[in-house]
Design an enzyme around this catalytic site. Structure first.
Site: not given
Ligand code: CIR
Length: 256
Positions: A164, A251
């Protein structure tokens, strides 16, 4: 200033969450819970009201509550996550968002558009949006059209190396921006005071500013020193178990 934060407790199924780094091993659920407690405590100490949502066992990645919604002062945008296993997480967000926003302030990213909140970085009234494996051109177009409706602006930032946008670049107010990897040299961020994160501490670029305090992940001393030198008070929070799922401090919450 932020008044509110929403978090979601991690679920036991988090050990099956999406990861690009299986070599780090599966997260330790009990430790992840303790780290989540400390995260909530750190946020609370920054003067925000923390709304704690219950764990959702059907969605292993649902503690990463930043991705299914983007919350601003004027509107809430329910996203359409690009990861198929995460798309339905949005449904669980709608009732809680309705507690904070009127029906007419709630907007939706619709298929074939995809967008995840981790790709959105707010800098005042401007929102940078990462075009990633999770957020597509159509999603960005819809998102910017929504922003414009509320008097905000947005711009696309292509990314190649990270999950991201905020995996590698984070705005900590006062024109200061933590940048790592591919974001160090991007012209989009040329006007900011860039705090360059060394490659070996790249994960540490994911810090969050909450009402004057910067929460920094524990274990990234160069990042911590740089944030202190920039004049912030800091709180360290260990996110080792979330790192195993490519997740970090930003996140784990929605701040608004
Ligand atoms: C994913 O791959 O969607 C989750 N394991 C991690 C999400 C991390 N979110 C973020 O950076 N906003």
């Amino acid at each position: 200033m932020f008044q509110n934060v929403i978090v979601r407790r991690p679920c036991k199924a988090m050990i099956q969450g999406i990861t690009s780094a299986p070599e780090l091993g599966a997260p330790d659920y009990e430790l992840a819970l303790k780290q989540h407690d400390a995260y909530i405590e750190a946020l609370s100490s920054c003067g925000v009201k923390v709304t704690i949502l219950p764990a959702l066992e059907e969605f292993p990645d649902s503690c990463f509550v930043e991705d299914p919604a983007v919350l601003t002062e004027k509107c809430a945008i329910i996203t359409n996550p690009g990861a198929p296993s995460r798309t339905q997480e949005t449904i669980a967000m709608i009732p809680v968002i309705k507690e904070f926003y009127k029906e007419e302030q709630i907007e939706y990213i619709k298929a074939p558009g995809t967008l995840e909140g981790g790709d959105v970085m707010m800098v005042g009234n401007h929102f940078y949006v990462g075009r990633s494996a999770r957020t597509n051109e159509e999603g960005i177009g819809q998102f910017i059209a929504i922003l414009n409706k509320y008097g905000y602006t947005g711009s696309e930032v292509p990314l190649d190396e990270v999950l991201h946008l905020k995996t590698g670049v984070n705005y900590i107010e006062n024109n200061n921006m933590l940048v790592s990897g591919e974001f160090v040299s991007k012209s989009d961020f040329a006007a900011f005071n860039k705090i360059i994160v060394p490659e070996e501490e790249a994960y540490g670029a994911n810090c969050i500013w909450v009402n004057g305090t910067v929460i920094v992940p524990k274990g990234y001393p160069a990042v911590h020193d740089a944030v202190l030198k920039a004049g912030y008070q800091t709180i360290l929070v260990d996110t080792s178990e979330y790192r195993k799922l490519d997740g970090g401090l930003s996140c784990l919450s929605l701040r608004f």
